[in-house]
Design an enzyme around this catalytic site. Structure first.
Site, PDB file in Angstrom:
ATOM      1  N   HIS A 144       4.269 -13.120 -12.433  1.00 52.18           N
ATOM      2  CA  HIS A 144       4.670 -13.141 -13.843  1.00 52.18           C
ATOM      3  C   HIS A 144       5.887 -12.257 -14.076  1.00 52.18           C
ATOM      4  CE1 HIS A 144       0.967 -15.295 -14.948  1.00 52.18           C
ATOM      5  NE2 HIS A 144       0.493 -14.656 -13.888  1.00 52.18           N
TER       6      HIS A 144
ATOM      7  N   LYS B 274      19.002  15.837   2.619  1.00 49.98           N
ATOM      8  CA  LYS B 274      18.487  17.185   2.900  1.00 49.98           C
ATOM      9  C   LYS B 274      19.655  18.174   2.991  1.00 49.98           C
ATOM     10  CE  LYS B 274      14.555  15.522   5.605  1.00 49.98           C
ATOM     11  NZ  LYS B 274      14.003  15.413   6.944  1.00 49.98           N
TER      12      LYS B 274
ATOM     13  N   GLU C   7      12.914   2.591   7.806  1.00 51.00           N
ATOM     14  CA  GLU C   7      13.423   3.681   8.650  1.00 51.00           C
ATOM     15  C   GLU C   7      13.677   3.210  10.081  1.00 51.00           C
ATOM     16  OE1 GLU C   7      11.122   7.310   8.466  1.00 51.00           O
ATOM     17  OE2 GLU C   7      12.368   8.022   6.820  1.00 51.00           O
TER      18      GLU C   7
HETATM   19  O1  PA5 Z   1       9.180   8.348  10.346  1.00 50.87           O
HETATM   20  C1  PA5 Z   1       9.616   9.478  10.305  1.00 50.87           C
HETATM   21  O2  PA5 Z   1       9.955  10.100  11.322  1.00 50.87           O
HETATM   22  C2  PA5 Z   1       9.752  10.199   8.968  1.00 50.87           C
HETATM   23  O3  PA5 Z   1       9.368   9.393   7.902  1.00 50.87           O
HETATM   24  C3  PA5 Z   1       8.898  11.462   8.979  1.00 50.87           C
HETATM   25  O4  PA5 Z   1       7.554  11.100   9.157  1.00 50.87           O
HETATM   26  C4  PA5 Z   1       9.050  12.259   7.676  1.00 50.87           C
HETATM   27  O5  PA5 Z   1      10.394  12.542   7.430  1.00 50.87           O
HETATM   28  C5  PA5 Z   1       8.249  13.557   7.755  1.00 50.87           C
HETATM   29  O6  PA5 Z   1       8.674  14.299   8.860  1.00 50.87           O
HETATM   30  P1  PA5 Z   1       7.816  15.477   9.457  1.00 50.87           P
HETATM   31  O7  PA5 Z   1       6.562  14.906  10.008  1.00 50.87           O
HETATM   32  O8  PA5 Z   1       8.673  16.092  10.512  1.00 50.87           O
HETATM   33  O9  PA5 Z   1       7.527  16.422   8.321  1.00 50.87           O
END
Ligand code: PA5
Length: 376
Positions: free
Chosen positions: A280, A369, A259
């Site tokens: 393996h 989403k 990310e």
């Molecule tokens: O790193 C990030 O920002 C994302 O992985 C969020 O943690 C994830 O989408 C969850 O978001 P939220 O904490 O707003 O529910």
């Protein structure tokens, strides 16, 4: 303590200068709050007192969160909690997927247990987390009174989110997430600290992270060598562990790096492996297949001698086709894990800057989403 070997199995020169410039770029970003892993003592006191309360009435805390709101906690839980001790306090996880079957099984298990929940979402709008929370709340209402729910529901979120309103309106405990720290960099805020306080010494974890700053040059060197591998068309990084309990830590690393740097059609794809198990299967590819992979091997003193021998033998065998960077902990204590977490926070943000992308956003995650909202 951490030690690093970035040369023996890569034949690369380690960059000596340049970290100050990259650090400055990270510091200039408004989401760089993770650089200072200090928590106000009032919050630590609140966490400690709630932890004591929970232990009086619950055997389980269900952590309800997705992505950065659960992955780090799950990783440390797997390393430090006593899975084989059925009488110990346990953390369970939900809210990171949409499987109804999983949720039903969880509720079935919880029927026989005394439990509390910690809903964690910085935005307060994550679909998986919200659906799971509503479902668990309905289930809790069949088991506990409104007064009991006030003792058993804990919400961790942004001060301005809908979840904060939910906590205020119902008298649930609320823990804030700092504005300048994003999901995947939030493990050392209440996001990770509150649930982890039930199974390990969070002050020791924070101390390790605070002292993890001493590895800032190594974090920069690691980021530069990753970039050098990427420029040589090695677009896959395999995080290698020798103990099963580290596999969720591999999941946390995958989330942190993909990310942070997987944007604008750039970035290294992180995968993770358990050795010698995966020698393996993936082993053949790594030894003789398409040379698109490099490895980051994370191991600790204290492993038995056969495992220690395997680490260096495998790095040597893979060297020609799949170079290895090595990160070694002189012990696998909570303190050392704090250092390692801080090291990876630094290196993920440095790596993204070297790829010329913003380490702290994740615009691509919105696409699925949006598609789902259109259908729902
Ligand atoms: O790193 C990030 O920002 C994302 O992985 C969020 O943690 C994830 O989408 C969850 O978001 P939220 O904490 O707003 O529910």
């Amino acid at each position: 303590m951490l030690t690093f070997d970035f040369e023996t199995y890569t034949n690369k020169k380690i960059p000596k200068e340049g970290w100050q410039e990259i650090l400055k770029k990270v510091e200039q970003n408004s989401m760089s709050g993770f650089l200072n892993p200090f928590v106000p003592s009032s919050l630590l006191d609140q966490i400690k007192s709630k932890k004591e309360e929970i232990k009086k009435h619950s055997q389980v805390l269900v952590v309800v969160g997705a992505g950065g709101s659960f992955a780090g906690c799950r990783a440390l839980d797997s390393i430090f909690s006593s899975y084989w001790n059925p009488s110990s306090f346990s953390l369970l996880y939900a809210g990171y997927q949409l499987s109804e079957e999983y949720l039903e099984r969880l509720k079935n298990y919880l029927k026989e247990k005394e439990f509390s929940i910690n809903v964690i979402s910085k935005s307060g709008t994550t679909l998986e987390t919200n659906i799971t929370y509503q479902s668990l709340l309905a289930f809790m209402k069949t088991k506990y009174t409104e007064e009991e729910l006030k003792q058993r529901i804990f919400i961790t979120s942004d001060e301005n989110s809908k979840l904060k309103m939910e906590a205020d309106q119902n008298g649930y405990t609320f823990f804030p997430i700092p504005k300048n720290i994003g999901g995947r960099y939030s493990l050392l805020t209440a996001v990770g600290l509150f649930p982890l306080s039930l199974i390990l010494d969070i002050e020791e974890l924070l101390k390790g992270a605070q002292e993890g700053k001493q590895y800032i040059e190594e974090a920069y060197q690691y980021a530069c060598l990753r970039k050098a591998m990427y420029d040589e068309k090695r677009g896959v990084e395999n995080f290698v562990f020798y103990e099963e309990k580290f596999l969720p830590f591999g999941e946390w690393l995958k989330q942190l790096f993909s990310e942070s740097e997987g944007k604008k059609q750039r970035g290294i794809l992180p995968i993770s492996s358990l050795y010698t198990r995966d020698l393996h299967s993936l082993g053949q590819f790594l030894q003789e297949g398409n040379p698109i992979v490099f490895e980051t091997v994370i191991d600790f003193d204290g492993m038995d001698s056969l495992q220690q021998t395997a680490v260096s033998s495998v790095c040597k065998a893979h060297q020609k086709n799949t170079p290895s960077l090595r990160i070694h902990g002189t012990d696998c204590s909570v303190y050392t894990m704090g250092q390692l977490i801080y090291f990876f926070f630094l290196s993920a943000s440095f790596s993204a800057v070297l790829m010329d992308v913003d380490p702290f956003d994740q615009p691509g995650v919105e696409a699925y989403k949006e598609e789902m909202r259109n259908v729902i």
